[in-house]
Design a protein around this motif. Structure first.
Motif, short mmCIF file in Angstrom:
data_model
loop_
_atom_site.label_atom_id
_atom_site.label_comp_id
_atom_site.label_asym_id
_atom_site.label_seq_id
_atom_site.Cartn_x
_atom_site.Cartn_y
_atom_site.Cartn_z
N UNK A 15 0.81 -1.22 0.00
CA UNK A 15 0.00 0.00 0.00
C UNK A 15 0.85 1.28 0.00
N UNK A 16 2.15 1.12 -0.16
CA UNK A 16 2.99 2.31 -0.21
C UNK A 16 3.17 2.84 -1.63
N UNK A 17 3.14 4.16 -1.75
CA UNK A 17 3.44 4.82 -3.03
C UNK A 17 4.49 5.89 -2.72
N UNK A 18 5.71 5.64 -3.18
CA UNK A 18 6.81 6.57 -2.89
C UNK A 18 7.17 7.27 -4.20
N UNK A 19 6.97 8.57 -4.24
CA UNK A 19 7.16 9.26 -5.52
C UNK A 19 7.72 10.66 -5.33
N UNK A 20 8.15 11.24 -6.44
CA UNK A 20 8.65 12.61 -6.44
C UNK A 20 7.89 13.37 -7.53
N UNK A 21 7.78 14.66 -7.34
CA UNK A 21 7.15 15.47 -8.39
C UNK A 21 8.26 16.17 -9.16
N UNK A 22 8.26 15.99 -10.47
CA UNK A 22 9.27 16.67 -11.27
C UNK A 22 8.59 17.78 -12.09
N UNK A 23 9.19 18.94 -12.06
CA UNK A 23 8.59 20.05 -12.81
C UNK A 23 9.59 21.19 -12.89
N UNK A 36 -2.94 17.41 -2.58
CA UNK A 36 -2.90 16.01 -2.18
C UNK A 36 -3.18 15.91 -0.67
N UNK A 37 -2.63 16.88 0.06
CA UNK A 37 -2.90 16.93 1.51
C UNK A 37 -4.37 17.22 1.77
N UNK A 38 -4.94 18.09 0.95
CA UNK A 38 -6.36 18.43 1.11
C UNK A 38 -7.23 17.20 0.88
N UNK A 39 -6.95 16.48 -0.21
CA UNK A 39 -7.77 15.33 -0.54
C UNK A 39 -7.49 14.13 0.35
N UNK A 40 -6.35 14.14 1.01
CA UNK A 40 -6.07 13.03 1.93
C UNK A 40 -6.67 13.31 3.30
N UNK A 78 5.05 11.97 4.75
CA UNK A 78 4.26 10.74 4.69
C UNK A 78 2.86 10.97 5.24
N UNK A 79 1.87 10.45 4.55
CA UNK A 79 0.49 10.52 5.05
C UNK A 79 -0.37 9.50 4.32
N UNK A 80 -1.52 9.17 4.92
CA UNK A 80 -2.39 8.19 4.27
C UNK A 80 -3.26 8.84 3.19
N UNK A 81 -3.57 8.11 2.16
CA UNK A 81 -4.52 8.57 1.15
C UNK A 81 -5.36 7.38 0.72
N UNK A 82 -6.62 7.39 1.11
CA UNK A 82 -7.57 6.34 0.72
C UNK A 82 -6.98 4.93 0.83
N UNK A 83 -6.48 4.63 2.00
CA UNK A 83 -5.99 3.27 2.24
C UNK A 83 -4.55 3.05 1.84
N UNK A 84 -3.97 4.00 1.13
CA UNK A 84 -2.56 3.88 0.77
C UNK A 84 -1.71 4.73 1.70
N UNK A 85 -0.42 4.43 1.74
CA UNK A 85 0.50 5.29 2.46
C UNK A 85 1.36 6.00 1.42
N UNK A 86 1.27 7.33 1.44
CA UNK A 86 1.97 8.13 0.45
C UNK A 86 3.29 8.63 1.04
N UNK A 87 4.37 8.48 0.30
CA UNK A 87 5.63 9.13 0.66
C UNK A 87 5.99 10.07 -0.48
N UNK A 88 5.89 11.37 -0.24
CA UNK A 88 6.28 12.33 -1.29
C UNK A 88 7.70 12.79 -0.99
N UNK A 89 8.57 12.62 -1.95
CA UNK A 89 9.95 13.05 -1.75
C UNK A 89 10.11 14.45 -2.32
N UNK A 273 -6.52 9.63 -7.61
CA UNK A 273 -7.09 8.28 -7.55
C UNK A 273 -6.41 7.38 -8.59
N UNK A 274 -6.23 7.92 -9.79
CA UNK A 274 -5.58 7.14 -10.85
C UNK A 274 -4.13 6.88 -10.47
N UNK A 275 -3.51 7.87 -9.83
CA UNK A 275 -2.11 7.72 -9.43
C UNK A 275 -1.92 6.53 -8.48
N UNK A 276 -2.73 6.48 -7.40
CA UNK A 276 -2.52 5.37 -6.46
C UNK A 276 -2.86 4.02 -7.10
#
Ligand code: G4P
Length: 533
Positions: A15-23, A36-40, A78-89, A273-276
């Motif tokens: 249930x972990x999703x560890x990702x980075x945002x590139x831009x 993402x924090x708002x929706x989580x 790190x925080x939960x999002x709809x049953x997943x654990x998100x790690x944003x780097x 939702x599509x991301x997780x």
């Protein structure tokens, strides 16, 4: 006998999703992260990161951490999002862009590429995307700022394909743009997600009405013209668009693309939702075995292991300690775990795991593959270090990235030479800057090189603060570089180029312009000029 999987480790890893945002700066990374924090459910109102200009995520996150008591650090959140654990780097951009930004990607399992719909693919995005390609990290694309007049969506996707060389497959499609941006069509379900424009405009979750594309009420909601265009676009995509398969996405051959507006929250929830759903959980990583050869390290069945991808100096002057950030690759992490430190060849106790749970600065008790743990270290850790329960292997060395700024650095007072050398050795070991030795006999002193200028400031600050050495830095007129593969004797270099060697004795050529580098590549077909080593 193969070890039997611990069901808890298996569940937590899955249930972990560890990702980075590139831009590129200003494309909307901070806004998208905040949403993402708002929706989580971690924050109830968005807009806290407003009013900060330039200086980015680090301070925002620290501020948010204090205000809301959520699990944030400057390097990972790190925080939960709809049953997943998100790690944003965190991938620092703006003036903080550095080799750390690249290295962070080695700790991610996937990346979200944010493009500004008005600007398309910009420089920093392209550079970071290259690293994702090198590391075979799957990339999702979010095309942002649809609420503003922007470029044609088809044009933007074509640019992604041409500039980045990856197929783009839109999984949703915008209805209207700019002021007329009304919603997105989910191409997998043929539903139109219509967003209600409310006074809260982005501070609260967006209200969505879902109607099938053939629902007669759509004409009244968005008007005949927009609806006709939507049908037309969908037909076109059906015929000319790239098909999507999750396998191809995981192999890095296709990027699923989504449209939206982070500011107004339009398209955010369907995107996350599509991301997780699509992004991979931590998977097996190739490691080098001690006696030669390699193997795939399974995150669930193998005992605890991790590698250090970032060292952050302590800005508290009373302490010399650093914070070493490590990404867990396999097994369960527990406080007071005794592990093998592979480079030092000794056992260490992970006694003070710096918590990622900021609420009470409590000590971290458990963590799983994909999680990031911060450990307080003085000289124990360096970038790239492997630690594990049983030893016997090394995580792959972290790549080095083409430096783009170069300088000569020297102590202002000759008597400080010894401290200067000591400080330089330590800071280079930490990866603050790279060191290069010019081949030219007249230039015996090594040069320092970095990806971004800020690193030189960090270097000077730390030499002064920690080693009490004031330094002079003179920048050199080179703009880019490359590792040279092939015989340096037969390499036909531009007259303004400088041949150097790096710490591992590899040849590095410095160029005064990109143009020179490209021309050298053309003139020397038997050699290779590499951006990474
Ligand atoms: P970054 O982290 O990628 O650098 O970008 P950031 O989120 O800070 O966004 C850069 C600017 O773009 C901010 O405006 C932000 O409000 C705006 N922005 C982000 N997403 C959208 C969007 O979907 N639509 C529109 N119209 N604007 C967006 P700013 O003026 O620099 O700051 P602020 O005072 O508005 O916060």
């Amino acid at each position: 006998m193969s070890p039997s999987p611990d069901p808890e480790i298996a569940r937590e890893t899955a249930r972990r999703r560890t990702f980075a945002i590139i831009s590129h700066p200003d494309a909307g990374k901070t806004t998208l992260t905040e949403k993402l924090l708002l929706y989580s459910g971690m924050i109830r109102t968005a807009g806290m990161v407003k009013n900060r200009k330039g200086k980015l995520a680090t301070s925002d996150w620290m501020g948010m951490e204090q205000e809301r008591g959520i699990s944030i650090t400057s390097s990972a959140m790190q925080f939960p999002y709809k049953g997943n654990v998100i790690n944003v780097l965190d991938t620092p951009g703006h003036q903080d862009f550095s080799e750390d930004t690249y290295r962070t990607l080695t700790a991610a399992d996937s990346a979200i590429m944010v493009l500004d719909a008005g600007k398309g693919v910009e420089t920093q995005t392209r550079k970071l995307f290259e690293v994702c390609r090198l590391r075979r990290i799957p990339v999702l694309t979010f095309i942002n700022k649809l609420d503003l007049p922007g470029r044609d969506p088809l044009d933007l996707l074509a640019e992604v394909e041409q500039v980045l060389g990856i197929h783009a497959s839109p999984l949703n499609w915008p209805v209207g743009a700019g002021r007329e941006f009304a919603g997105v069509i989910d191409r997998r379900t043929s539903e139109v997600l219509l967003f209600k424009k409310t006074a809260a405009a982005g501070a609260q979750k967006a209200e969505i009405e879902r109607l099938h594309i053939d629902d007669p009420r759509l004409t009244e909601r968005i008007g005949a013209a927009l609806l006709e265009k939507a049908h037309h676009d969908l037909e076109l995509l059906e015929v000319a668009g790239n098909p999507f398969s999750r396998e191809a996405f995981l192999r890095g051959e296709v990027t699923p693309a989504f449209f939206g507006s982070a500011l107004t929250n339009f398209g955010i929830e369907p995107f996350y939702d599509a991301f997780v759903d699509l992004a991979p959980a931590p998977g097996a990583r190739p490691v080098d075995l001690e006696g030669g050869g390699e193997k795939l390290l399974d995150p669930v069945t193998e005992p605890f292991s991790a590698f250090v991808f970032k060292i952050q100096a302590n800005m508290d002057k009373r302490h010399r300690d650093c914070l070493a950030f490590m990404r867990i690759c396999s097994g369960r992490f527990g406080r007071d775990l005794v592990v093998q430190h592979h480079r030092l060849g000794k056992q260490i106790r992970l006694a003070r795991p710096h918590t990622m749970v900021a609420q009470e600065r409590a000590t971290l008790d458990e963590a799983y593959p994909g999680d990031v743990v911060g450990l307080i270290s003085r000289d124990t850790f360096r970038i790239g270090d492997t630690i594990s329960l049983d030893g016997g292997f090394e995580h792959k060395p972290l790549p080095q990235f083409q430096p783009e700024v170069f300088a000569r650095v020297s102590p202002r007072e000759l008597t400080k030479r010894k401290s200067f050398d000591k400080g330089m050795d330590q800071l280079i070991a930490e990866g603050t800057v790279q060191r290069l030795w010019p081949e030219n006999g007249a230039l015996n002193d090594p040069l320092v090189a970095a990806v971004g200028k800020l690193q030189f400031e960090v270097l000077q600050y730390r030499l002064s603060d920690e080693y009490k050495v004031e330094t002079t830095i003179s920048e050199l007129p080179f703009e880019c570089s490359a590792w040279l593969e092939g015989d340096p004797e037969t390499f036909n270099a531009p007259t303004t180029a400088l041949m150097t060697k790096d710490a591992r004795g590899r040849n590095v050529v410095l160029f005064t312009s990109i143009w020179d580098k490209q021309s050298a590549a053309r003139k020397n077909p038997a050699h290779k000029l590499l951006d990474y080593a």
